[in-house]
Design an enzyme around this catalytic site. Sequence first.
Site, short mmCIF file in Angstrom:
data_model
loop_
_atom_site.label_atom_id
_atom_site.label_comp_id
_atom_site.label_asym_id
_atom_site.label_seq_id
_atom_site.Cartn_x
_atom_site.Cartn_y
_atom_site.Cartn_z
N LEU A 121 -47.33 -17.75 26.25
CA LEU A 121 -46.63 -17.11 25.14
C LEU A 121 -45.13 -17.39 25.23
O LEU A 121 -44.54 -18.01 24.35
CB LEU A 121 -46.90 -15.59 25.20
CG LEU A 121 -45.98 -14.70 24.35
CD1 LEU A 121 -46.09 -15.06 22.88
CD2 LEU A 121 -46.30 -13.22 24.58
N ASP A 122 -44.54 -16.92 26.32
CA ASP A 122 -43.10 -17.05 26.52
C ASP A 122 -42.89 -17.23 28.00
O ASP A 122 -42.76 -16.26 28.74
CB ASP A 122 -42.40 -15.78 26.02
CG ASP A 122 -40.88 -15.81 26.25
OD1 ASP A 122 -40.37 -16.83 26.76
OD2 ASP A 122 -40.23 -14.81 25.93
N PRO A 123 -42.96 -18.44 28.52
CA PRO A 123 -42.84 -19.71 27.79
C PRO A 123 -44.19 -20.22 27.24
O PRO A 123 -45.20 -20.07 27.89
CB PRO A 123 -42.34 -20.66 28.87
CG PRO A 123 -42.96 -20.17 30.14
CD PRO A 123 -43.00 -18.67 29.98
N ASP A 164 -43.23 -19.75 22.23
CA ASP A 164 -41.81 -19.82 21.85
C ASP A 164 -41.35 -21.28 21.69
O ASP A 164 -40.74 -21.66 20.70
CB ASP A 164 -40.92 -19.07 22.85
CG ASP A 164 -41.06 -19.57 24.28
OD1 ASP A 164 -42.07 -20.25 24.58
OD2 ASP A 164 -40.16 -19.29 25.10
#
Lengths: 444, 444
Positions: free
Chosen positions: B127-129, B132
């Site tokens: 997700l993040d990273p 994004d």
Amino acid sequence: MKNILIIGAGRSSTACINYCLSQAKKNGWFITVADASPELAEKRINGHPNGRSAWLDVNKKNDRKDLISRQDIVVSLLPAHLHLMVATDCIQLKKHLVTASYVSHEMYRLGDEARDASLIFMGEMGLDPGIDHMSAMKLLNEIRAKGGKISSFKSYAGGLIAPESDDNPWHYKFTWNPRNVVLAGQGTAQFYEGGKYKYIPYSRLFKEYHLVDVPGMGEYEAYANRDSLLYREIYGVEGIPNILRATLRHRGFCDAWHALVKIGLTDGSYPIHDADKITYHEWMNAYLPEGNGSVKERMAAFLGEEINSSVMKKLDWLGLFRKKKINLSQATPALILERLLLDKWTLKTKDKDMIIMQHEIEYELDGKRKLVKSSMVMKGNDSIDTAMSRLVGLPLGIFVKLIIEGRITTTGVNIPVMEEVYNPVLEELEEYGVEFKETEIDLD
Amino acid sequence: MKNILIIGAGRSSTACINYCLSQAKKNGWFITVADASPELAEKRINGHPNGRSAWLDVNKKNDRKDLISRQDIVVSLLPAHLHLMVATDCIQLKKHLVTASYVSHEMYRLGDEARDASLIFMGEMGLDPGIDHMSAMKLLNEIRAKGGKISSFKSYAGGLIAPESDDNPWHYKFTWNPRNVVLAGQGTAQFYEGGKYKYIPYSRLFKEYHLVDVPGMGEYEAYANRDSLLYREIYGVEGIPNILRATLRHRGFCDAWHALVKIGLTDGSYPIHDADKITYHEWMNAYLPEGNGSVKERMAAFLGEEINSSVMKKLDWLGLFRKKKINLSQATPALILERLLLDKWTLKTKDKDMIIMQHEIEYELDGKRKLVKSSMVMKGNDSIDTAMSRLVGLPLGIFVKLIIEGRITTTGVNIPVMEEVYNPVLEELEEYGVEFKETEIDLD
């Protein structure tokens, strides 16, 4: 003839070497000063008949051991992390060892071996650590001997600029390692107050200073050391409700230093981008949100200061708002600040430094509460013969003499907290003007 | 039949394993889930005919290599520092590797070897990273493709509690590693604003938050990430004057978290004395000078807050002023805080988490300045099927499918910033409700 080896001929070695040379002839000593620079060592000896210089790369084990094997006592003035090599040789070759550095855990682990070989390895035998231990222990033990019940122990020390040489708005100049001054206090200060542990994180350490009155000298600012509790057991003060060790500065210093901390300028953990291209003015701007007004105006607003406040004047005087290039590449904020301060806070040739040390002890005797202050103030002569270098070097030399005179029965790895050490060392220090003056008041 | 190995069956593995199993039958895949706990791995497989569990102590090289040798693709969900062992095996045994973790320097050094062996090692694929990178690159490349000149790139993400499950005054619950939440932001945040580098030290990071409007959702607080500049080159935005990556929180969080930072409660570097004996009330007192008034009153004064302010209510709700024992021995402030928050901020069974991600890009096209916002909001179903675990796991699974389908031509060590990756992954994510909505306004 007794042979004494002093390893390290750097600036802080002068007082120790001079003391040993001054004692050499009458006592039949021979002093070898070893350094990676034989010229520097030669300069320290300065043709004295009882001295010689030796070239030593301390990492070369055989050279080191060869040199140490021909001595009776070794004084190591090396950087602290290098003492252990020398100490290991001293165990093997059965030589006493004296240093002015903090005793590391690794060093303490050599204690049994040193004791078994009837050797004394004395560390923390300089000023702070050193004279602070000796003078505090003397005072504490005197109070305990007369039956006093101690309730508070506070110990202050500062390496300062003497008032007559104080010509800058910070009232501070470097008389000691500049890097340590810039990084001082990072972490969390811990002390003991009212029977309770207290903590002050670095981000507010310089804001939460307090004032200390030094008799005859006036008031100084004091910020807590990180290690106030380190010597609780060894000083025998574990049970008492107030323990603090703190650093002294002239009035006005702490608020301004707090501003540097708050901006972020004492951080040594990351490099500033393009530090070789930008100016101090741009650097300051980098810590401020974009907005109206000059960098200096926005900085004042950020710090909650008037534009002409005493704090802002100090920042201004450092040149933090000047459009002058920093000219350092890959430098951390702390390094940039250190270099800037080096330009501003260097002792001039004739400048005198000043050491202040003060212990404040509260105790109860015969139902009465008392406060005793024991204060020592010493000034240097100039930028070379500083009070700092004298007070670091003299205790080392005096202690060497005590060993040679057979007056030390203690063995193993130690710091100078025993009577047989502190009494004669402090006594002889008085001949060099190092005098603790006591004042006592009733608290009831 | 294609063989896929998923190493690690912890909580965050569910969505990835479920995705792979759901694709297994129709695509002819066989999924092996390996873990130090074979029961946990078995539970994830849950009897699926195209899956099996395997017991693996990842430190046992032969077992690891034996298992990997029988696969086509390896997904490592291990703690980040363990990926490198697996990666080295994958080079030797010629297997592709996918992880959701940050790509370390050591991992990047395997790039040439992976490329030579025509292997893809994809990191930061969560997700993040992860999402994004993909969503930002898609938007940036679309703007660049139509000739837009980008002047500002800001990217926000937050793992939050959904409003319908928000029942505490902090408006926050743990949906991710609690330890990372407590230590978040330590160091110095760096970003780029108005063509200049900007720095915000940790001590004022949570005070200097700003508000971000998420269309349809309202305003959120955003504090700068430490790493805003990390992806400048890889995103192709090196030349533009504004770059910021920041973390989102519900309104009211940052001021109260700043209070915890200011007191010193997020420090993980030293243990609190007697943490097994004292109460939270005594702990708070340890950060305050002695004085008149209750600990809570003195804390309010120290923080510059009214006693009933929103910040003080949040501290009170945590129980920081309660005379309840901490009951942890040798614990750092950060650990004590983490344990306290774990009691308070744990998701209830039916609680829904919420992920918000938003990119804000300013650009000029045909002489007109525009601001485009691309926003994604996703809520979880409950405390197990969280939006967080779905958004970390799905991209991994989808990317495995892309490799098997032969749609990936990139080789070497990479993060998902190339069109052949982000287009199909984002497209399939939409089927799972992961949708970025764009709003554009004219700035002139």
